[in-house]
Motif scaffolding. Structure first.
Motif, short mmCIF file in Angstrom:
data_model
loop_
_atom_site.label_atom_id
_atom_site.label_comp_id
_atom_site.label_asym_id
_atom_site.label_seq_id
_atom_site.Cartn_x
_atom_site.Cartn_y
_atom_site.Cartn_z
N LEU A 1 0.80 -1.23 0.00
CA LEU A 1 0.00 0.00 0.00
C LEU A 1 0.84 1.28 0.00
CD1 LEU A 1 -0.03 1.38 3.10
CD2 LEU A 1 -1.39 -0.64 3.57
N CYS A 2 2.15 1.16 0.18
CA CYS A 2 2.97 2.36 0.38
C CYS A 2 3.03 3.25 -0.87
CB CYS A 2 4.38 2.00 0.84
SG CYS A 2 5.41 1.21 -0.43
N GLY A 3 2.80 2.70 -2.06
CA GLY A 3 2.85 3.50 -3.28
C GLY A 3 1.56 4.23 -3.58
N ARG A 4 0.61 4.21 -2.67
CA ARG A 4 -0.71 4.82 -2.83
C ARG A 4 -1.40 4.25 -4.08
NH1 ARG A 4 -1.94 9.25 0.16
NH2 ARG A 4 0.25 9.87 0.30
N PRO A 5 -1.56 2.93 -4.15
CA PRO A 5 -2.12 2.32 -5.36
C PRO A 5 -3.59 2.62 -5.56
CG PRO A 5 -1.94 0.69 -3.62
CD PRO A 5 -1.27 1.93 -3.11
N GLU A 6 -4.00 2.62 -6.83
CA GLU A 6 -5.42 2.72 -7.16
C GLU A 6 -6.08 1.34 -7.12
OE1 GLU A 6 -6.24 5.12 -10.73
OE2 GLU A 6 -4.15 5.78 -10.59
N LEU A 7 -5.26 0.30 -7.23
CA LEU A 7 -5.75 -1.07 -7.23
C LEU A 7 -4.78 -1.92 -6.43
CD1 LEU A 7 -7.41 -3.52 -8.12
CD2 LEU A 7 -6.27 -3.41 -10.34
N LEU A 8 -5.33 -2.67 -5.47
CA LEU A 8 -4.52 -3.49 -4.57
C LEU A 8 -4.92 -4.95 -4.73
CD1 LEU A 8 -2.40 -3.20 -2.28
CD2 LEU A 8 -4.30 -2.94 -0.68
N PHE A 9 -3.93 -5.81 -5.01
CA PHE A 9 -4.15 -7.25 -5.10
C PHE A 9 -3.67 -7.89 -3.80
CE2 PHE A 9 -3.81 -5.95 -9.52
CZ PHE A 9 -4.82 -6.68 -10.14
N LEU A 10 -4.57 -8.58 -3.11
CA LEU A 10 -4.24 -9.23 -1.84
C LEU A 10 -4.57 -10.71 -1.96
CD1 LEU A 10 -5.78 -6.58 0.61
CD2 LEU A 10 -3.40 -6.76 -0.15
N ASP A 11 -3.52 -11.55 -2.02
CA ASP A 11 -3.69 -12.98 -2.19
C ASP A 11 -3.46 -13.67 -0.85
OD1 ASP A 11 -4.10 -15.40 -3.39
OD2 ASP A 11 -2.25 -15.41 -4.56
N GLU A 12 -4.54 -14.11 -0.21
CA GLU A 12 -4.48 -14.74 1.12
C GLU A 12 -3.70 -13.86 2.11
OE1 GLU A 12 -6.18 -17.36 1.78
OE2 GLU A 12 -6.63 -18.16 -0.19
N PRO A 13 -4.11 -12.60 2.31
CA PRO A 13 -3.28 -11.66 3.07
C PRO A 13 -3.15 -11.95 4.55
CG PRO A 13 -5.40 -10.68 2.58
CD PRO A 13 -5.34 -11.97 1.81
N THR A 14 -4.13 -12.62 5.17
CA THR A 14 -4.11 -12.75 6.63
C THR A 14 -3.66 -14.13 7.10
OG1 THR A 14 -6.46 -13.35 6.70
CG2 THR A 14 -5.92 -11.01 6.90
N VAL A 15 -3.13 -14.96 6.20
CA VAL A 15 -2.60 -16.26 6.61
C VAL A 15 -1.46 -16.05 7.60
CG1 VAL A 15 -1.32 -18.28 5.83
CG2 VAL A 15 -3.27 -17.47 4.51
N GLY A 16 -1.50 -16.76 8.72
CA GLY A 16 -0.45 -16.66 9.72
C GLY A 16 -0.64 -15.56 10.74
N MET A 17 -1.71 -14.77 10.60
CA MET A 17 -1.96 -13.69 11.55
C MET A 17 -2.87 -14.15 12.67
SD MET A 17 -2.56 -10.29 9.23
CE MET A 17 -1.32 -9.71 8.07
N ASP A 18 -2.67 -13.57 13.86
CA ASP A 18 -3.60 -13.86 14.94
C ASP A 18 -4.87 -13.04 14.74
OD1 ASP A 18 -3.15 -11.21 15.92
OD2 ASP A 18 -1.52 -11.90 17.20
N ILE A 19 -5.87 -13.28 15.57
CA ILE A 19 -7.18 -12.66 15.37
C ILE A 19 -7.10 -11.14 15.44
CG2 ILE A 19 -9.49 -12.40 16.38
CD1 ILE A 19 -9.33 -15.33 17.21
N ASP A 20 -6.33 -10.61 16.39
CA ASP A 20 -6.23 -9.16 16.54
C ASP A 20 -5.59 -8.52 15.31
OD1 ASP A 20 -6.42 -6.68 18.17
OD2 ASP A 20 -4.22 -6.78 18.11
N ALA A 21 -4.50 -9.12 14.82
CA ALA A 21 -3.83 -8.58 13.63
C ALA A 21 -4.74 -8.66 12.41
CB ALA A 21 -2.53 -9.35 13.38
N ARG A 22 -5.50 -9.74 12.31
CA ARG A 22 -6.42 -9.89 11.18
C ARG A 22 -7.48 -8.80 11.19
NH1 ARG A 22 -8.61 -15.72 10.87
NH2 ARG A 22 -6.42 -16.04 10.33
N ARG A 23 -8.04 -8.53 12.37
CA ARG A 23 -9.08 -7.49 12.46
C ARG A 23 -8.51 -6.12 12.09
NH1 ARG A 23 -14.25 -9.62 12.78
NH2 ARG A 23 -14.18 -11.51 14.04
N LYS A 24 -7.27 -5.84 12.51
CA LYS A 24 -6.65 -4.56 12.18
C LYS A 24 -6.42 -4.44 10.68
CE LYS A 24 -4.38 -3.80 16.64
NZ LYS A 24 -3.11 -3.80 17.39
#
Length: 304
Positions: A147-170
């Protein structure tokens, strides 16, 4: 009808084969500006191939692929996207802040480092070497880089794998913030509750084809059943025999019932057991709709 200015990415009749295996079989897919689109499907459905085509990492064997109305391999199109794939090979000795500054330098109008770190929830990791982070922390850093490049379109492929519940919600909250800013998001996930919580539109794929697409509510409509749970001493076999009950099973002291006539079943339950308690009624969720859609596809192919 979508105008050309509304559409940021498109697959039109796309076919992609790997040897004798057809990964995509005439897929049509449209992503609109400011939309979070969840692409769901079992392993081998064609989700990753679809993203690879939109990223310009491969070419279709037939059909057309567009990114901002351009060939996805054109640099002007690529500068407008951010990507978080299932795996990333990043220099383990670089500190997180150094990685963010490096990737930001590739874009003409990047976010400030502190803004990217805050959105991804990694402000406390900026001085840490990337290779010393846990798997969940590394995923959050990868999200910040996307997200750092201020994209107009973001592709997220299984982004929350390995995250705990709190990190996923954030991360979910960060996605909502980006969409509110006008960013489009393509999300692939095996966590159906994630798609249910975030997506304005859902596409369900299986074996290289689009089975269904629409809002979460539209997909839920494929499964007209509701779930009833309650604490009761009623006999599960007797309740299963009621004409309005699709299934009934016991979970300890609780009875779990599936029905397409919840009002009638509720009345009968309350008449049959005056001591009934802890009553819950819930409509079918996206998980049930997904299961039903993919089950129908499997049954049709076996019958063919």
């Amino acid at each position: 009808m979508h105008t050309s200015s509304d559409v940021v990415a498109r697959l039109c009749g796309v076919v992609k084969r790997y040897g004798g295996v057809t990964a995509l079989d005439g897929v049509d897919l449209v992503l609109q500006r400011g939309e979070l689109l969840a692409v769901l499907g079992p392993n081998g459905a064609g989700k990753t191939t679809s993203i690879g085509l939109l990223l310009g990492l491969m070419r279709p064997d037939a059909g057309r692929v567009e990114l901002f109305g351009m060939d996805p391999q054109q640099i002007d199109a690529r500068r407008r996207i951010g990507v978080m794939l299932q795996s990333a090979m990043l220099p383990p000795t670089l500190r997180v802040g150094e990685l963010l500054r490096l990737v930001s330098s590739y874009y003409p109008h990047p976010r400030a480092l502190d803004e990217s770190a805050a959105l991804a929830g990694i402000a406390d990791l900026l001085q840490r070497p990337y290779g010393k982070l846990s798997g969940g922390q590394q995923r959050r850093v990868q999200f910040a880089l996307a997200l750092c490049g201020r994209p107009e379109l973001l592709f997220l492929d299984e982004p929350t794998v390995g995250m705990d519940i709190d990190a996923r919600r954030k991360l979910w909250n960060a996605m909502r913030t980006l969409v509110a800013e006008g960013c489009s998001v393509v999300l692939t996930t095996h966590y159906l509750e994630e798609a249910e919580a975030l997506a304005q539109r859902v596409v369900v794929m299986a074996k290289g084809r689009v089975l269904s697409e629409g809002s979460v509510d539209a997909l839920r409509a494929h499964v007209p059943l509701s779930r009833i749970r309650c604490v009761t001493d009623l006999d599960v076999a007797a309740v299963s025999a009621w004409p309005q009950v699709a299934s009934a099973e016991r979970e300890g002291a609780r009875l779990r019932i599936s029905t397409n006539e919840p009002e009638n079943v509720l009345r009968r339950l309350l008449d049959a057991d005056l001591a009934l308690s802890e009553l819950e009624v819930q409509r079918a969720g996206l998980a049930e709709a997904f299961t039903e859609l993919t089950r129908e596809e499997t049954a049709e192919q076996e019958a063919a």
